[in-house]
Design a protein around this motif. Structure first.
Motif, PDB file in Angstrom:
ATOM      1  N   ILE A  78      76.133  68.963-145.946  1.00  0.00           N
ATOM      2  CA  ILE A  78      75.609  67.994-146.738  1.00  0.00           C
ATOM      3  C   ILE A  78      76.459  67.433-147.876  1.00  0.00           C
ATOM      4  O   ILE A  78      77.187  68.173-148.421  1.00  0.00           O
ATOM      5  CB  ILE A  78      74.252  68.516-147.286  1.00  0.00           C
ATOM      6  CG1 ILE A  78      73.520  67.568-148.323  1.00  0.00           C
ATOM      7  CG2 ILE A  78      74.579  69.757-148.367  1.00  0.00           C
ATOM      8  CD1 ILE A  78      72.047  68.011-148.694  1.00  0.00           C
ATOM      9  N   ALA A  79      76.381  65.988-148.299  1.00  0.00           N
ATOM     10  CA  ALA A  79      77.081  65.483-149.317  1.00  0.00           C
ATOM     11  C   ALA A  79      76.505  64.577-149.832  1.00  0.00           C
ATOM     12  O   ALA A  79      75.632  64.032-149.405  1.00  0.00           O
ATOM     13  CB  ALA A  79      78.693  64.932-148.701  1.00  0.00           C
ATOM     14  N   GLY A  80      76.771  64.421-151.363  1.00  0.00           N
ATOM     15  CA  GLY A  80      76.080  63.329-152.213  1.00  0.00           C
ATOM     16  C   GLY A  80      76.427  63.432-153.448  1.00  0.00           C
ATOM     17  O   GLY A  80      77.453  64.126-154.085  1.00  0.00           O
ATOM     18  N   THR A  81      75.480  62.936-154.432  1.00  0.00           N
ATOM     19  CA  THR A  81      75.921  62.852-155.756  1.00  0.00           C
ATOM     20  C   THR A  81      74.761  63.680-156.387  1.00  0.00           C
ATOM     21  O   THR A  81      73.592  63.481-156.427  1.00  0.00           O
ATOM     22  CB  THR A  81      75.776  61.271-156.238  1.00  0.00           C
ATOM     23  OG1 THR A  81      76.582  60.600-155.388  1.00  0.00           O
ATOM     24  CG2 THR A  81      76.037  61.309-157.736  1.00  0.00           C
ATOM     25  N   ALA A  82      75.117  64.488-157.261  1.00  0.00           N
ATOM     26  CA  ALA A  82      74.340  65.425-157.994  1.00  0.00           C
ATOM     27  C   ALA A  82      74.050  64.876-159.306  1.00  0.00           C
ATOM     28  O   ALA A  82      74.884  63.806-159.687  1.00  0.00           O
ATOM     29  CB  ALA A  82      75.104  66.800-158.169  1.00  0.00           C
ATOM     30  N   PRO A  83      73.128  65.578-160.088  1.00  0.00           N
ATOM     31  CA  PRO A  83      72.996  64.825-161.568  1.00  0.00           C
ATOM     32  C   PRO A  83      74.248  64.751-162.366  1.00  0.00           C
ATOM     33  O   PRO A  83      75.196  65.613-162.262  1.00  0.00           O
ATOM     34  CB  PRO A  83      71.884  65.808-162.160  1.00  0.00           C
ATOM     35  CG  PRO A  83      71.040  66.288-160.843  1.00  0.00           C
ATOM     36  CD  PRO A  83      71.981  66.479-159.765  1.00  0.00           C
ATOM     37  N   TYR A  84      74.362  63.677-163.111  1.00  0.00           N
ATOM     38  CA  TYR A  84      75.474  63.542-163.911  1.00  0.00           C
ATOM     39  C   TYR A  84      76.638  63.041-163.132  1.00  0.00           C
ATOM     40  O   TYR A  84      77.758  63.016-163.563  1.00  0.00           O
ATOM     41  CB  TYR A  84      75.960  64.779-164.536  1.00  0.00           C
ATOM     42  CG  TYR A  84      74.816  65.259-165.736  1.00  0.00           C
ATOM     43  CD1 TYR A  84      74.475  64.670-166.902  1.00  0.00           C
ATOM     44  CD2 TYR A  84      74.049  66.125-165.410  1.00  0.00           C
ATOM     45  CE1 TYR A  84      73.578  65.084-167.747  1.00  0.00           C
ATOM     46  CE2 TYR A  84      73.206  66.847-166.161  1.00  0.00           C
ATOM     47  CZ  TYR A  84      72.817  66.255-167.294  1.00  0.00           C
ATOM     48  OH  TYR A  84      71.665  66.533-168.194  1.00  0.00           O
ATOM     49  N   PHE A  85      76.180  62.334-162.060  1.00  0.00           N
ATOM     50  CA  PHE A  85      77.366  61.807-161.170  1.00  0.00           C
ATOM     51  C   PHE A  85      78.487  62.600-160.697  1.00  0.00           C
ATOM     52  O   PHE A  85      79.551  62.156-160.668  1.00  0.00           O
ATOM     53  CB  PHE A  85      77.687  60.384-161.746  1.00  0.00           C
ATOM     54  CG  PHE A  85      76.879  59.321-162.330  1.00  0.00           C
ATOM     55  CD1 PHE A  85      76.130  58.435-161.306  1.00  0.00           C
ATOM     56  CD2 PHE A  85      76.402  59.429-163.323  1.00  0.00           C
ATOM     57  CE1 PHE A  85      75.439  57.403-161.941  1.00  0.00           C
ATOM     58  CE2 PHE A  85      75.386  58.533-163.878  1.00  0.00           C
ATOM     59  CZ  PHE A  85      74.808  57.637-163.107  1.00  0.00           C
ATOM     60  N   ILE A  86      78.128  63.829-160.189  1.00  0.00           N
ATOM     61  CA  ILE A  86      79.136  64.596-159.880  1.00  0.00           C
ATOM     62  C   ILE A  86      79.080  64.725-158.325  1.00  0.00           C
ATOM     63  O   ILE A  86      77.959  64.937-157.618  1.00  0.00           O
ATOM     64  CB  ILE A  86      78.613  66.201-160.211  1.00  0.00           C
ATOM     65  CG1 ILE A  86      78.644  66.123-161.698  1.00  0.00           C
ATOM     66  CG2 ILE A  86      79.773  67.017-159.579  1.00  0.00           C
ATOM     67  CD1 ILE A  86      78.438  67.610-162.191  1.00  0.00           C
ATOM     68  N   GLU A  87      80.013  64.388-157.729  1.00  0.00           N
ATOM     69  CA  GLU A  87      80.203  64.213-156.131  1.00  0.00           C
ATOM     70  C   GLU A  87      80.135  65.498-155.712  1.00  0.00           C
ATOM     71  O   GLU A  87      81.130  66.198-155.923  1.00  0.00           O
ATOM     72  CB  GLU A  87      81.350  63.314-155.864  1.00  0.00           C
ATOM     73  CG  GLU A  87      81.357  61.961-156.273  1.00  0.00           C
ATOM     74  CD  GLU A  87      80.070  61.055-155.566  1.00  0.00           C
ATOM     75  OE1 GLU A  87      79.709  61.515-154.450  1.00  0.00           O
ATOM     76  OE2 GLU A  87      79.545  60.266-156.502  1.00  0.00           O
ATOM     77  N   THR A  88      79.384  65.991-154.790  1.00  0.00           N
ATOM     78  CA  THR A  88      79.179  67.332-154.274  1.00  0.00           C
ATOM     79  C   THR A  88      79.049  67.434-152.970  1.00  0.00           C
ATOM     80  O   THR A  88      78.502  66.405-152.207  1.00  0.00           O
ATOM     81  CB  THR A  88      77.923  67.968-154.927  1.00  0.00           C
ATOM     82  OG1 THR A  88      77.879  67.848-156.397  1.00  0.00           O
ATOM     83  CG2 THR A  88      77.739  69.523-154.599  1.00  0.00           C
ATOM     84  N   ASP A  89      79.684  68.050-152.135  1.00  0.00           N
ATOM     85  CA  ASP A  89      79.543  68.397-150.683  1.00  0.00           C
ATOM     86  C   ASP A  89      79.737  70.053-150.290  1.00  0.00           C
ATOM     87  O   ASP A  89      80.314  70.840-150.977  1.00  0.00           O
ATOM     88  CB  ASP A  89      80.888  67.835-149.905  1.00  0.00           C
ATOM     89  CG  ASP A  89      82.117  68.294-150.403  1.00  0.00           C
ATOM     90  OD1 ASP A  89      82.356  69.420-150.012  1.00  0.00           O
ATOM     91  OD2 ASP A  89      82.857  67.674-151.203  1.00  0.00           O
ATOM     92  N   ALA A  90      78.818  70.385-149.266  1.00  0.00           N
ATOM     93  CA  ALA A  90      78.845  71.722-149.003  1.00  0.00           C
ATOM     94  C   ALA A  90      78.978  71.538-147.295  1.00  0.00           C
ATOM     95  O   ALA A  90      77.951  70.871-146.807  1.00  0.00           O
ATOM     96  CB  ALA A  90      77.611  72.577-149.677  1.00  0.00           C
ATOM     97  N   ARG A  91      79.721  72.359-146.671  1.00  0.00           N
ATOM     98  CA  ARG A  91      80.068  72.254-145.243  1.00  0.00           C
ATOM     99  C   ARG A  91      80.061  73.590-144.636  1.00  0.00           C
ATOM    100  O   ARG A  91      80.858  74.655-145.267  1.00  0.00           O
ATOM    101  CB  ARG A  91      81.039  71.321-144.943  1.00  0.00           C
ATOM    102  CG  ARG A  91      81.044  70.017-145.129  1.00  0.00           C
ATOM    103  CD  ARG A  91      82.194  69.118-144.647  1.00  0.00           C
ATOM    104  NE  ARG A  91      81.857  67.726-144.911  1.00  0.00           N
ATOM    105  CZ  ARG A  91      82.379  67.330-146.349  1.00  0.00           C
ATOM    106  NH1 ARG A  91      83.002  67.921-147.183  1.00  0.00           N
ATOM    107  NH2 ARG A  91      82.193  65.883-146.224  1.00  0.00           N
TER     108      ARG A  91
END
Length: 335
Positions: A216-229
């Protein structure tokens, strides 16, 4: 001298008749049938109706349905003072006037008006057109480690369905020129407004094994680009990669990008220098300068890596560095 009075009754009667004539005319117009009146030849362009008072005219019984007013020129008439509040226009037929109902063939059924839609043959939204893109998030050289790091992904599809090819790793520029990379081919689909899901297959050159991948990848609150694979290898090993990145924009061109990464495994694998639990933590900070419509951004920065948990002891036993840092420079771009 004689005075004759025989004319007085006649004069009085005439005056009375003159006073009664407006009332008689109004009563007469209320019962008039205007249905067959032809006013097409009348030119009323120079008439001034501003002072006309039609409030007392009995026009409620008038039949306007058959009145032909097609030839009347009223372009210069001044109707500002006319009072027509008592008129009944309910039965007037104005179908022949300009406007009215459009003809049946005024517009094509698909609203194309004869303009073709190209090779797709039907109206389409831009979001449903198949497109492609390439994004190189990192292509840089680490001076202290003497290696080239890279990370890129390319995709083909729409805003709702894509096929994605992604790869990241490092290339040693000395000794045996070893390449360590993790490459995946996956199906990409949005899960919500800010998050996207991925599922596919992957290959890891470091341990020479293939795996099934989901993430899963996307934008967390405060515009933090986050990914987990997560990767499930053929031998049952599970690898988990976590990452977070933030863009701190200084102005329209200068951007500071801090990034952190964390790697964990489900079991020990001493042959590939892997221990159970969290194995490695990495962080870097890059100062980039965006140019060419922000499609090209050279950067300089500092990177740092350290082993975690039992992986630190394993590296010491094999006489490997536990921590490392390096100055890096490179470029990121997309098209």
């Amino acid at each position: 001298m004689k005075i004759y009075k025989v004319g007085l009754p006649f004069i009085g009667m005439s005056s009375l008749m003159l006073l009664m004539s407006p009332l008689a005319n109004a009563a007469e117009m209320s019962n008039m049938d205007h249905g067959s009146m032809d006013m097409s030849g009348m030119d009323m362009s120079d008439m001034d109706h501003s002072s006309m008072d039609m409030s007392g005219m009995g026009m409620s019984d008038m039949d306007h349905s058959k009145m032909d007013m097609s030839g009347m020129d009223m372009s210069d008439m001044d109707h500002s003072g006319m009072d027509m509040s008592g008129m009944d226009h309910g039965s007037m037929d104005m179908s022949g006037m300009q406007g009215g109902k459009a003809p049946a063939d005024a517009r094509s059924p698909d609203y194309s008006n004869g303009v073709p839609y190209g090779r797709f043959g039907k109206p389409v939204m831009m979001g449903s057109l198949p497109l492609w893109g390439v994004s190189v998030d990192d292509l840089g050289y680490q001076f202290d480690d003497d290696q080239i790091n890279y990370e890129f992904d390319t995709w083909y599809g729409t805003d709702s369905n894509r096929v994605t090819l992604r790869s990241e790793g490092s290339i040693q520029t000395k000794d045996d020129k070893e390449i360590d990379s993790l490459t995946s081919l996956s199906y990409w689909k949005p899960l919500s407004i800010f998050w996207n899901g991925e599922a596919g297959v992957a290959y890891d050159t470091e341990n020479d094994k293939s795996a099934v991948m989901a993430g899963i990848a996307g934008t967390a609150p405060y515009f933090i680009e986050t990914d987990a694979r997560a990767y499930l290898y053929t031998d049952g090993q599970v690898r988990l990669d976590l990452g977070a990145e933030y863009e701190w924009r200084l102005d329209q061109h200068w951007v500071v990008i801090p990034e952190v990464e964390l790697t964990a495994f489900s079991k020990d694998d001493t042959d590939n220098h892997i221990t159970k639990g969290f194995n490695e933590f990495g962080a870097d900070v890059r100062l980039t300068y965006e140019m060419l419509s922000r499609q090209l951004a050279p950067y300089v920065g500092i990177s740092y890596e350290t082993a975690l948990g039992n992986a630190r002891d394993l590296r010491r036993q094999e006489d490997e560095a536990v921590d490392s840092s390096s100055v890096t420079a490179g470029v990121k771009f997309w098209f």
